[in-house]
Scaffold this active site. Sequence first.
Site, PDB file in Angstrom:
ATOM      1  N   LYS A 168      36.269  -4.929 -49.294  1.00  0.00           N
ATOM      2  CA  LYS A 168      37.116  -4.720 -48.136  1.00  0.00           C
ATOM      3  C   LYS A 168      38.249  -3.751 -48.484  1.00  0.00           C
ATOM      4  O   LYS A 168      38.517  -3.584 -49.672  1.00  0.00           O
ATOM      5  CB  LYS A 168      37.662  -6.036 -47.622  1.00  0.00           C
ATOM      6  CG  LYS A 168      38.750  -6.667 -48.508  1.00  0.00           C
ATOM      7  CD  LYS A 168      39.330  -7.884 -47.865  1.00  0.00           C
ATOM      8  CE  LYS A 168      40.643  -7.614 -47.214  1.00  0.00           C
ATOM      9  NZ  LYS A 168      41.818  -7.817 -48.066  1.00  0.00           N
ATOM     10  N   HIS A 198      35.754 -12.169 -50.548  1.00  0.00           N
ATOM     11  CA  HIS A 198      35.844 -13.107 -51.675  1.00  0.00           C
ATOM     12  C   HIS A 198      36.109 -14.541 -51.215  1.00  0.00           C
ATOM     13  O   HIS A 198      35.880 -15.483 -51.964  1.00  0.00           O
ATOM     14  CB  HIS A 198      36.859 -12.634 -52.715  1.00  0.00           C
ATOM     15  CG  HIS A 198      38.287 -12.932 -52.375  1.00  0.00           C
ATOM     16  ND1 HIS A 198      39.029 -12.161 -51.523  1.00  0.00           N
ATOM     17  CD2 HIS A 198      39.107 -13.939 -52.764  1.00  0.00           C
ATOM     18  CE1 HIS A 198      40.243 -12.670 -51.417  1.00  0.00           C
ATOM     19  NE2 HIS A 198      40.317 -13.757 -52.166  1.00  0.00           N
ATOM     20  N   LYS A 202      34.500 -18.866 -52.504  1.00  0.00           N
ATOM     21  CA  LYS A 202      35.248 -20.084 -52.847  1.00  0.00           C
ATOM     22  C   LYS A 202      34.368 -21.304 -52.556  1.00  0.00           C
ATOM     23  O   LYS A 202      33.801 -21.413 -51.471  1.00  0.00           O
ATOM     24  CB  LYS A 202      36.539 -20.172 -52.025  1.00  0.00           C
ATOM     25  CG  LYS A 202      37.547 -19.067 -52.354  1.00  0.00           C
ATOM     26  CD  LYS A 202      38.826 -19.265 -51.548  1.00  0.00           C
ATOM     27  CE  LYS A 202      39.738 -18.048 -51.626  1.00  0.00           C
ATOM     28  NZ  LYS A 202      40.435 -17.887 -52.888  1.00  0.00           N
ATOM     29  N   GLU A 236      50.800 -17.733 -48.031  1.00  0.00           N
ATOM     30  CA  GLU A 236      50.963 -17.178 -49.376  1.00  0.00           C
ATOM     31  C   GLU A 236      52.442 -17.169 -49.729  1.00  0.00           C
ATOM     32  O   GLU A 236      53.284 -16.816 -48.895  1.00  0.00           O
ATOM     33  CB  GLU A 236      50.419 -15.756 -49.429  1.00  0.00           C
ATOM     34  CG  GLU A 236      48.924 -15.692 -49.219  1.00  0.00           C
ATOM     35  CD  GLU A 236      48.377 -14.331 -49.599  1.00  0.00           C
ATOM     36  OE1 GLU A 236      47.989 -14.169 -50.762  1.00  0.00           O
ATOM     37  OE2 GLU A 236      48.363 -13.440 -48.741  1.00  0.00           O
ATOM     38  N   ASP A 255      44.420  -7.655 -43.155  1.00  0.00           N
ATOM     39  CA  ASP A 255      44.268  -8.082 -44.548  1.00  0.00           C
ATOM     40  C   ASP A 255      43.679  -9.492 -44.662  1.00  0.00           C
ATOM     41  O   ASP A 255      42.934  -9.783 -45.589  1.00  0.00           O
ATOM     42  CB  ASP A 255      45.650  -8.032 -45.225  1.00  0.00           C
ATOM     43  CG  ASP A 255      45.578  -8.197 -46.733  1.00  0.00           C
ATOM     44  OD1 ASP A 255      44.773  -7.487 -47.353  1.00  0.00           O
ATOM     45  OD2 ASP A 255      46.329  -9.023 -47.288  1.00  0.00           O
ATOM     46  N   HIS A 260      38.854 -12.784 -43.930  1.00  0.00           N
ATOM     47  CA  HIS A 260      38.781 -14.116 -44.539  1.00  0.00           C
ATOM     48  C   HIS A 260      38.861 -15.247 -43.499  1.00  0.00           C
ATOM     49  O   HIS A 260      38.087 -16.202 -43.529  1.00  0.00           O
ATOM     50  CB  HIS A 260      39.910 -14.310 -45.543  1.00  0.00           C
ATOM     51  CG  HIS A 260      40.013 -13.218 -46.560  1.00  0.00           C
ATOM     52  ND1 HIS A 260      38.916 -12.617 -47.115  1.00  0.00           N
ATOM     53  CD2 HIS A 260      41.084 -12.614 -47.136  1.00  0.00           C
ATOM     54  CE1 HIS A 260      39.306 -11.697 -47.994  1.00  0.00           C
ATOM     55  NE2 HIS A 260      40.619 -11.674 -48.013  1.00  0.00           N
ATOM     56  N   LYS A 361      52.748 -13.690 -45.697  1.00  0.00           N
ATOM     57  CA  LYS A 361      53.195 -13.520 -47.084  1.00  0.00           C
ATOM     58  C   LYS A 361      54.627 -14.001 -47.185  1.00  0.00           C
ATOM     59  O   LYS A 361      55.363 -14.030 -46.198  1.00  0.00           O
ATOM     60  CB  LYS A 361      53.146 -12.044 -47.458  1.00  0.00           C
ATOM     61  CG  LYS A 361      51.724 -11.490 -47.487  1.00  0.00           C
ATOM     62  CD  LYS A 361      51.438 -10.788 -48.794  1.00  0.00           C
ATOM     63  CE  LYS A 361      50.054 -10.203 -48.833  1.00  0.00           C
ATOM     64  NZ  LYS A 361      49.150 -10.903 -49.741  1.00  0.00           N
TER      65      LYS A 361
HETATM   66  C1  BG6 Z   1      43.070 -10.357 -50.373  1.00  0.00           C
HETATM   67  C2  BG6 Z   1      44.254  -9.728 -49.718  1.00  0.00           C
HETATM   68  O1  BG6 Z   1      41.887 -10.017 -49.705  1.00  0.00           O
HETATM   69  O2  BG6 Z   1      43.220 -11.772 -50.362  1.00  0.00           O
HETATM   70  C3  BG6 Z   1      45.537 -10.139 -50.398  1.00  0.00           C
HETATM   71  O3  BG6 Z   1      44.121  -8.311 -49.745  1.00  0.00           O
HETATM   72  C4  BG6 Z   1      45.636 -11.641 -50.461  1.00  0.00           C
HETATM   73  O4  BG6 Z   1      46.667  -9.593 -49.740  1.00  0.00           O
HETATM   74  C5  BG6 Z   1      44.367 -12.228 -51.040  1.00  0.00           C
HETATM   75  O5  BG6 Z   1      46.753 -11.986 -51.262  1.00  0.00           O
HETATM   76  C6  BG6 Z   1      44.386 -13.735 -50.943  1.00  0.00           C
HETATM   77  O6  BG6 Z   1      43.321 -14.241 -51.662  1.00  0.00           O
HETATM   78  P1  BG6 Z   1      43.402 -15.696 -52.318  1.00  0.00           P
HETATM   79  O7  BG6 Z   1      42.047 -15.879 -52.916  1.00  0.00           O
HETATM   80  O8  BG6 Z   1      44.530 -15.657 -53.298  1.00  0.00           O
HETATM   81  O9  BG6 Z   1      43.695 -16.630 -51.195  1.00  0.00           O
END
Ligand code: BG6
Length: 652
Positions: A168, A198, A202, A236, A255, A260, A361
């Site tokens: 991505k 990603h 998980k 986050e 993002d 996600h 964030k």
């Molecule tokens: C990424 C984003 O795809 O996922 C980031 O670009 C974000 O900004 C991250 O922090 C979060 O992933 P995880 O696995 O830490 O929840």
Amino acid sequence: MVQPTSSLNALGSKQPSAEPCVLVIFGASGDLTKRLLMPAFYNLACDGLLTEHFAIVGMAMDELTTESFREKMATDIKQFSTRQEFDQNTWDWLSSRLYYTPGKFDDNAAFVRLAGLVSKLDERYQARGNVLFYMATPPPVFGLISSNIEKAGFKTSSAGWKRIIVEKPFGNDLPSAIALNREILTYWTEDQIYRIDHYLGKETVQNIIAFRFSNGMFEPVWNRNFIDHIQFSVAEAVGVEGRGAYYDRSGVLRDMLQNHMFQMLAYLCMEPPTSFAPEAVRNEKSKLLEAVRIMDAGSVRANTVRGQYGPGVSSDGKPALGYREEPSVPSLSATETFAAVKLFIDNWRWLGVPIYLRSGKRLWKRGTEIVVQLKSPPDIVFRGTPVASLEPNRLIFHIQPDQGIELRFQAKTPGPEMSLQNVNMRFDYSQAFTAPRATGYEVLIYNCMNGDATLFSRTDLVETAWRIAQPMLDVWKNEPADFPNYAAGTWGPKAAFELMERDGRKWVEILNRETLEKVPLFEGADTVFLASLILALKPVVFQPGDLVVRQGESGGEMYVISRGEVEVIDGSGNVVATLGEGNFFGEISLLTAAPRNATVRAKSYCDFFVLDKSGFTRVLRDRPQFLKSIMEIAQTRYNLSAQEVLSEHSDK
Ligand code: BG6
């Protein structure tokens, strides 16, 4: 060198190794390779899931050699490996299969050299002509790389499969995603393209469908007749962490939500697939996203909230920069770092059930949770009892950092009276399984090598997800917001709460163990103990100006601030501190009968989690083994005598 012997999987059976291949990483000197890809290959090797017929070629602009690439990776793996113990033999096995060739992505000659190296390695490792290309690069060069792969003759020179993994962001909006898809599809067929997200690597996310379709108990209630609403929160605590230039072109909608969070939404709400065959699952996910109502401009204004963090505090209590002060972020940036959105799914199962999503964030805690809230039962039976209201049942998927599934319900408090208490049933990954921590990329890479596209996004799904996001992007672009509108270290803009409160609902704040451990009293405490404490917490609300605790009174509660700010006032009436979201106070009152040493007043509307002495004593009584460690902490951290603590808690 022979690969260390394969391990057994959790069920005691040996999983088959991935198919042979040479894996080419474009952008191999970047962050993704060292932080996630290499640790994932190493984990796969440790689990015996790579074959002898495997090698990796890194390509990037940096003038590295195979030797210096191996050295760099050897240093990085020590930092980024997710395993507790480092297995040098396995690393040596993997490292002996790492190769590097420098080159720019627009340099044909570099691709010809790459093709020569891959063919040599294919022969040496007997990889059957299979080549997996991993685009760990920004999307604008996907087409260029694909074209040079084609020109270098990769696709015609040998038998075996050829696949690409693309990272991505897949497009920046709907038109660019369509254009990117078209471009890639001129070089590759759909079944060769693996678009990675990603989150789908998980375990807790994959478990959403396993949980839904392997248990008969929940599916009958999984619809508009029983479910009041669903909440997705991806909070986050970190800021943009040196990625300001990328993030400022993105924002949280692109993002986190468009990819996600929509993926998790699809898993949670899709219809049962006919099987776990890749296309069966991908069809259902696509159908679900297609049913999400596309907002018009008016709905965007009514059903979405965006935010950007200003200066504040980070989750470790240190001062944090505002977003506009972050490196590479323009000083008047209009990019959102927080969003809360209300969606509807217009299909038979979900019509009228609101789906709330929020992500941001620099929030006061890190945590990804999904809350499925059932409709409240009629409370007529409890009329005339001390029970004032009934809490709805909630099924909570803890995605991270706590990993598990929890069902919250009410039970009768022991005693002669009919009163209720919130209790739960909880499945915790860390207690049920002992698998080592992983990056999430292992399963994705392994599946791709085996040609299983279930966890990857198809063209139609990516475009549908952009179609849902596009009206928000358009309205937000044309109607600038008043940023910054939340301080770093808080729970985001007030409007995000109003979005739900207007509907008579509330975000269910989940205090996870990571957050509770910030209270020195509970630092390093056992997970079982922390989980019981979390259940003993009760939500309480205070209005601005309300006194929360008064100096000199003997208190019995500890407070964790979930939302809002309080002032701590000394004996002379001076404000000595202001505490915000994630801060706590009053923990000494849990331990002893000593009077409060300061007054605390709500500065704004406040939501707290309260742990009272009776709840704390109950947890300690149920788990007496923890009393000793609590007494030790009380002594070292708060200078309290064991006797003081014991007299409060042992005879209750
Ligand atoms: C990424 C984003 O795809 O996922 C980031 O670009 C974000 O900004 C991250 O922090 C979060 O992933 P995880 O696995 O830490 O929840």
